[in-house]
Design an enzyme around this catalytic site. Sequence first.
Site, PDB file in Angstrom:
ATOM      1  N   ARG A 525       0.833  -1.217   0.000  1.00  0.00           N
ATOM      2  CA  ARG A 525       0.000   0.000   0.000  1.00  0.00           C
ATOM      3  C   ARG A 525       0.857   1.251   0.000  1.00  0.00           C
ATOM      4  NH1 ARG A 525      -4.170   0.125   4.589  1.00  0.00           N
ATOM      5  NH2 ARG A 525      -2.344  -0.319   5.889  1.00  0.00           N
ATOM      6  N   SER A 589       8.612  -4.883   5.890  1.00  0.00           N
ATOM      7  CA  SER A 589       8.381  -5.951   6.893  1.00  0.00           C
ATOM      8  C   SER A 589       9.284  -7.142   6.701  1.00  0.00           C
ATOM      9  CB  SER A 589       6.918  -6.357   6.821  1.00  0.00           C
ATOM     10  OG  SER A 589       6.113  -5.204   6.842  1.00  0.00           O
ATOM     11  N   ASP A 643       6.969  -3.606  10.178  1.00  0.00           N
ATOM     12  CA  ASP A 643       5.511  -3.513  10.360  1.00  0.00           C
ATOM     13  C   ASP A 643       5.101  -3.694  11.819  1.00  0.00           C
ATOM     14  OD1 ASP A 643       4.598  -6.806   8.974  1.00  0.00           O
ATOM     15  OD2 ASP A 643       6.225  -6.164  10.299  1.00  0.00           O
TER      16      ASP A 643
HETATM   17  C1  0WK Z   1      -1.218  -4.920   7.899  1.00  0.00           C
HETATM   18  C2  0WK Z   1      -0.053  -3.969   8.093  1.00  0.00           C
HETATM   19  C3  0WK Z   1       1.169  -4.461   7.375  1.00  0.00           C
HETATM   20  C4  0WK Z   1       1.485  -5.861   7.836  1.00  0.00           C
HETATM   21  C5  0WK Z   1       0.290  -6.716   7.620  1.00  0.00           C
HETATM   22  C6  0WK Z   1       0.551  -8.086   8.118  1.00  0.00           C
HETATM   23  O1  0WK Z   1      -0.388  -2.700   7.606  1.00  0.00           O
HETATM   24  O2  0WK Z   1       2.260  -3.631   7.611  1.00  0.00           O
HETATM   25  O3  0WK Z   1       2.615  -6.335   7.152  1.00  0.00           O
HETATM   26  O4  0WK Z   1      -0.838  -6.215   8.295  1.00  0.00           O
HETATM   27  O5  0WK Z   1      -0.551  -8.883   7.887  1.00  0.00           O
HETATM   28  P1  0WK Z   1      -0.747  -9.730   6.540  1.00  0.00           P
HETATM   29  O6  0WK Z   1      -1.195  -8.790   5.511  1.00  0.00           O
HETATM   30  O7  0WK Z   1       0.548 -10.384   6.274  1.00  0.00           O
HETATM   31  O8  0WK Z   1      -1.797 -10.709   6.919  1.00  0.00           O
HETATM   32  C1  BGC Z   2       9.468 -10.723   8.737  1.00  0.00           C
HETATM   33  C2  BGC Z   2       9.238  -9.623   9.748  1.00  0.00           C
HETATM   34  C3  BGC Z   2       7.798  -9.169   9.696  1.00  0.00           C
HETATM   35  C4  BGC Z   2       6.881 -10.341   9.811  1.00  0.00           C
HETATM   36  C5  BGC Z   2       5.431  -9.946   9.740  1.00  0.00           C
HETATM   37  C6  BGC Z   2       8.450 -11.801   8.886  1.00  0.00           C
HETATM   38  O1  BGC Z   2       8.583 -12.733   7.878  1.00  0.00           O
HETATM   39  O2  BGC Z   2      10.741 -11.261   8.882  1.00  0.00           O
HETATM   40  O3  BGC Z   2      10.083  -8.574   9.535  1.00  0.00           O
HETATM   41  O4  BGC Z   2       7.594  -8.294  10.749  1.00  0.00           O
HETATM   42  O5  BGC Z   2       7.132 -11.277   8.785  1.00  0.00           O
HETATM   43  O6  BGC Z   2       5.096  -9.373   8.562  1.00  0.00           O
END
Ligand code: 0WK
Ligand code: BGC
Length: 903
Positions: A525, A589, A643
């Site tokens: 994003r 992240s 993140d």
């Molecule tokens: C939303 C956050 C983003 C993070 C994500 C992790 O804005 O920075 O990396 O959540 O959740 P996912 O999208 O991997 O389920």
């Molecule tokens: C990354 C982290 C991150 C996490 C959640 C991991 O795979 O190494 O830096 O915070 O995923 O997104």
Amino acid sequence: MNENTLESVQQCLNQFDVTEEQLQQIQAGILGDMERALGRQAGSSPSVQMLPTYVRSTPRGTEQGDFLVLELGASGATLRVLWVTLTGISGPRKEPVSQEFTIPTEITLGTGQQLFDFAAGCLVQFLDQLQVGSQPIQLGFNFSFPCHQTGLNQSTLISWTKGFRCSGVEGQDVVQLLREAIQRQGAYNIEVVAVVNDTVGAMMSCDPSPQACEVGLVVDTGTNACYMEEVRHVAELKEDRGRICVNVQWGSFGDGGALEPVQTPFDLQLDQESLHPGTQRFEKMVGGLYLGELVRLVLIHLAGQGALFGGVTSPALLTHGSVHVQHVMEIEDPSHGRARAQAMLQELGLTPSAQDCAQVQRVCGAVSSRAARLCAAALTAVLARVRSNPERSPLGVSVATGGRLYKQHPRFSALLQQTVRLLAPDADVTFVPSEDGGGRGVAVVTAVASRLALQRRQLEETLAPFRLHSQQLKAVQAQMRESMVRGLRGESSSIRMLPTYVCAMPDGTERGDFLALDLGGTNFRVLWVKVGSRSEEGIKIINRVFSLPESVTQGTGQQLFDHIVDCIVDFQKENNLSGQTLPLSFTFSFPCKQLGLDQGILLNWTKGFKASDCEGQDVVSLLRAAIRRRQGVELNVVAIVNDTVGTMMSCGYEDPHCEVGLIVGTGTNACYMEELGNVCAVPGDRGRMCINMEWGAFGDDGLALQEFYTPFDLSVDQASINPGKQRYEKLISGMYLGEIVRQVLLHLTHLRVLFGGQEFPSLQTKDIIKTKFLSEIESDLERWQVRAILEKLDLQADCEDALLVREVCQAVSRRAAQLCGAGVAAVVEKIRENRGLDRLSVTVGVDGTLYKLHPHFSEQVKDAVRELAPQCCVRFLLSEDGSGKGAALVSAVACRLAGAAGP
Ligand code: 0WK
Ligand code: BGC
Ligand code: BGC
């Protein structure tokens, strides 16, 4: 015998004459009750019970093995033990070995323990004679009473019927009571694997060819039927496909008064004097336990009227239960009946005339005819249900028949069949006598149950390693704590404890417009964050999600960062920000060694990213280089933020107690505010700094988590693009849970526990099971809805499969939540001890699709933290706007601090 006498006998017997119209009303009454009971409609109180038996198919003939069968209650106060050998389709048929035992009245009316100890004693006696040695024995329990079953081997007695009234059994699981009695004997290794109603035993004992029986009818001391019903019609099961055998329990029909039009004063008297007045009204007009008594009451009545025995009775005739169904059946024997009547009446101390004997035969005939015709009316109601199913083959219906009254009474079966043809002329019904009194049928069900029990054991063995106990979790917590301390000291540790240079939380005075990037989660994003006063404008966010094709995430670094800059430029154009140089915060992240707020060396990719030429590079420089490559674009990258840190800051803006950031999404990780004095990599010992733990790599050094790694986890790790890496993450986060589930399902399919062993191509496809699949499957869906989700994955499942798949998902996600909870407990305990507090109140800011969308994950994490960190009061605060806002706040705080520090 004069006309008047004959007239008064006829008048009396006319009461037992049920008209065709009345039979049709009874048929309709039973059918109506059956449908109401199936629907379990609120407020309706049908008098038949329609109990699911968990027998889901008629016999296939493939069942094999030796089975012990215990029959209790089918034929009065007797108990039968059988040894049944099933030889499958091809094997020669083997006759069962059986032995019958009479149950003393003090036992049928005693305590439940006495009854089950008596039964277990008979089993031992029988096996002693059979000399079966010490091999494990599978037992099928033929228990002929109304039971609410919750499985093939769980059955709660609803109420006693017939001549039984043992205390302490109603409302109990009779399988458990039998198991305990067998244990008390301690003689044989007997496993009770199935409990079956005698009607089901009768139905299942039929040969499947040429046509399997779909109805089981028993008329013995009691009467009842079962049949194969469409499972979608059985409301309490909430399934949509397949069939299940339903135990009708029609004996209780009329307990609500529906039989009053055809009940005689004799029926009312019999009921009043019975063991269970007011219940089993239909059975008391049909079942063998009662026919003799009805005849006795009529004989007394007619004697009282002077129409029989010269108006004389005898103490024996006046004795309850002195006339048995055996008498009735023999008296109705066309050739010897008259003589048998004489013999019986003499045994009762009467001096019957030949006319008396003839009248007694008529009385027996009237009572048993009514029973046969009433039973036929009930059976035609069941046939109507069976035939009402449109999917059923138009072929006729085969009815398995069992019970001594049906089999041995000279006219009962013929009259019943005749009446069925009268009431259901278009029904093509075949009556098939059940063999061995249903013993073989019970063995067939036991064979199916033991196969299911084996499958259940195999499932439990497969899932056992996923079921973690608190000792194991405490060990994970302790190991993580140790690794954290080693990481902070810069010693070798799988948890790198990376300083983030974020030393302060937002205090609400931050102001300004910021651009933010959010890379590394499900979505990439670009955000425009407007930070205004907390009391007035607060924080406004405009953002857009951009796709990140695999070609970019797994291409070159240049491609990735050029793509990022393209998205920024598009976003700026869309929002009229082109040409403005807003401070930009980059939520990146992935594990980065930060040298400052705007410097972060990528240590290694995770989560499916592997763009080349990035690892070991300063990510901010890579971004700035891409900006430079894109002529005419000015961007001021001021911060790179993980993140977890963005999430902590974003929640910290709402709740100043927020000092931990947690992500459980595609990947997993945590950060928290550590005392600077403990952070060896950064000079200074006053104040705090946020540490990005990168806990995803916990265990990569092989010093932890080994014991939790099942073969399924190892397969997932081996098949990942970073084998041996991120081992903690691979047990917890969304990118991997679906794959672990797929591996377990493959294994269970191999074991034929699932899908009947059918290996569906879709299940061979990597990543076909997304974590959202677990969330859906584990939400409160009905079985058929779970089955529908599996169908979307081209997995043809029945409702049993659907339940098993759900259990697998639950085991995998619960382990993930518990392991994650152990990590959070380690962090909050570290903070508490850092501050030398007995009790710590702290808020954890959370984000990530798995934590947010899975129906039970978050609660299971909280449960684990509550158990493992009892001195910490931990609030979990869901991040509303993701970590982009938090990243902007990191910049805003940095600007504020820089402002405070002045030029
Ligand atoms: C939303 C956050 C983003 C993070 C994500 C992790 O804005 O920075 O990396 O959540 O959740 P996912 O999208 O991997 O389920
Ligand atoms: C990354 C982290 C991150 C996490 C959640 C991991 O795979 O190494 O830096 O915070 O995923 O997104
Ligand atoms: C019981 C039924 C049984 C029937 C025939 C009734 O009293 O309630 O469960 O099937 O007798 O034995």
